[in-house]
Design a protein around this motif. Structure first.
Motif, short mmCIF file in Angstrom:
data_model
loop_
_atom_site.label_atom_id
_atom_site.label_comp_id
_atom_site.label_asym_id
_atom_site.label_seq_id
_atom_site.Cartn_x
_atom_site.Cartn_y
_atom_site.Cartn_z
N THR A 1 0.82 -1.22 0.00
CA THR A 1 0.00 0.00 0.00
C THR A 1 0.85 1.27 0.00
O THR A 1 0.30 2.36 0.09
CB THR A 1 -0.93 0.04 1.24
OG1 THR A 1 -0.15 -0.21 2.43
CG2 THR A 1 -2.03 -1.00 1.15
N LEU B 1 0.01 4.13 -2.21
CA LEU B 1 -1.34 4.67 -2.01
C LEU B 1 -1.29 5.65 -0.84
O LEU B 1 -0.29 5.74 -0.13
CB LEU B 1 -2.32 3.53 -1.70
CG LEU B 1 -2.43 2.43 -2.78
CD1 LEU B 1 -3.15 1.20 -2.24
CD2 LEU B 1 -3.16 2.98 -4.01
N GLN C 1 -7.39 7.31 1.09
CA GLN C 1 -7.77 7.16 -0.31
C GLN C 1 -8.83 6.06 -0.44
O GLN C 1 -8.75 5.03 0.25
CB GLN C 1 -6.52 6.76 -1.11
CG GLN C 1 -6.69 6.74 -2.61
CD GLN C 1 -5.36 6.39 -3.33
OE1 GLN C 1 -4.29 6.37 -2.70
NE2 GLN C 1 -5.44 6.14 -4.61
N LEU D 1 -10.66 3.36 -2.89
CA LEU D 1 -10.48 2.64 -4.13
C LEU D 1 -11.79 1.97 -4.54
O LEU D 1 -12.53 1.50 -3.69
CB LEU D 1 -9.41 1.55 -3.96
CG LEU D 1 -8.08 1.95 -3.31
CD1 LEU D 1 -7.20 0.71 -3.13
CD2 LEU D 1 -7.36 2.99 -4.16
N PRO E 1 -8.11 -6.51 -6.13
CA PRO E 1 -7.43 -5.45 -6.89
C PRO E 1 -7.01 -5.90 -8.29
O PRO E 1 -6.94 -5.08 -9.21
CB PRO E 1 -6.20 -5.12 -6.02
CG PRO E 1 -6.03 -6.27 -5.10
CD PRO E 1 -7.39 -6.85 -4.89
N SER F 1 -12.56 0.18 -13.56
CA SER F 1 -11.68 0.82 -12.57
C SER F 1 -10.24 0.36 -12.78
O SER F 1 -10.00 -0.78 -13.17
CB SER F 1 -12.13 0.44 -11.15
OG SER F 1 -11.16 0.85 -10.21
N ASP G 1 -8.18 1.15 -10.13
CA ASP G 1 -7.72 1.45 -8.76
C ASP G 1 -6.90 0.32 -8.14
O ASP G 1 -6.21 0.53 -7.14
CB ASP G 1 -8.92 1.76 -7.86
CG ASP G 1 -9.56 3.10 -8.19
OD1 ASP G 1 -9.01 3.82 -9.07
OD2 ASP G 1 -10.58 3.44 -7.58
#
Lengths: 82, 218
Positions: B125, B128, B132, B134, B191, B201, B203
């Motif tokens: 992470t 990131l 945030q 996602l 993810p 997405s 993200d």
């Protein structure tokens, strides 16, 4: 009981239950289904697993439960009928 | 940066995980029967139904030969990511705290969710930002993360379901956790399914980019 080759062989049962305090959605579903069939007054339905096995050395059963058959964080186990 | 993606019998997200890792570096499959990580820099345990999910999710996979190597790698500080079934395997292996239980509402969940980054201090992470949010899909039946109250205070939470949407009844809306050292991370959402705008997405890319941003051997 003995195997054809003369080894002692023991039948055992392990009951595995969700730990107290952990919500059991399967139990809730069954509890909610029973009144629809006219069975009233049923509460606290909990669903677990029954594992039946035959083994040479019952002394190993406890370790089997701790390492694989149950997850002690979320389940209780009880060895019966060995 | 070379990622290894573990493949068990019953794994189904290994191809998507490879594609996601290849956005950030090189990637190859690691077979469950080999206790050999082939010198990879990071390990991803993808989603699916390892060993048929028999007995309990992740319970049998955790004793596979590859998991011996993954456990040694994790204990030495190597970055390990478990996604969905991979998260379940890492919990069963004791590399992550807690356990995954059937969803509270007894339904299979398959939808895009908002996930907040709570801890940007892990190798998965670090690219990131904390806070945030996602947009990442989740698809699971056994995603209710649980830890007993006495353990909860020590758990390193990495992702939470955001916007009051706790889809599965997880304790404290936890979507993902890390080991105490932070190098092992697990999460239920996927993810690797959020790496192409065509699928709604991108993200998820930041998770893999994070691992690639960590210097090898760090």
């Amino acid at each position: 009981m003995a195997e054809p080759d003369g080894r002692a062989c023991v039948r055992a049962r392990v009951l595995i239950r969700p730990k107290a305090g952990i919500l059991d959605p399967q139990g809730v579903a069954v509890e909610q289904a029973l009144p629809a069939l006219g069975f009233t007054g049923v509460s606290d339905v909990r669903i677990g697993r029954l594992i039946e096995l035959e083994l040479d050395d019952p002394a190993q059963l406890e370790a089997m439960c701790e390492r694989l058959l149950a997850n002690p964080l979320i389940e209780d186990y009880e060895i019966v009928g060995r | 940066m070379r990622f290894g993606v573990v493949q068990f019998p019953g794994t189904c997200d290994d191809r998507d995980a490879l594609l996601a890792c290849r956005q950030a570096g090189e990637a190859e499959l690691l077979w469950h029967g080999d206790a050999d990580l082939r010198g990879v820099d990071a390990v991803v345990i993808p989603g699916g139904f390892s060993y048929g999910d028999y007995l309990r999710v992740g319970a049998i996979a955790r004793f596979s030969p590859v998991m011996e190597a993954v456990t040694a790698f994790a204990r030495a500080g190597g970055p390990v990511l478990g996604i969905c079934n991979g998260f379940q395997v890492l919990c069963e292996a004791g590399l992550l705290p807690g356990a995954l239980l059937p969803n509270l509402e007894r339904r299979f969940i398959c939808r895009q969710l908002a996930i907040e980054v709570v801890d940007a201090g892990t190798p998965w992470t670090c690219a990131l930002a904390e806070g945030q949010v996602l947009s990442i899909p989740a698809k699971h039946t056994t995603g209710r993360w649980y830890a007993p109250p006495e353990l909860l205070g020590d758990v390193r939470v990495v992702f939470r379901y955001a916007r009051d949407a706790n889809p599965n009844g997880s304790t404290d809306a936890v979507a993902g956790v890390a080991s105490a050292a932070g190098n092992v991370v697990g999460l239920m959402p996927h993810p690797e399914h959020a790496i192409d705008a065509l699928r709604g997405s991108v993200d998820g890319l930041g998770v893999f980019a994070s691992a690639a941003a960590v210097p090898a051997g760090a």
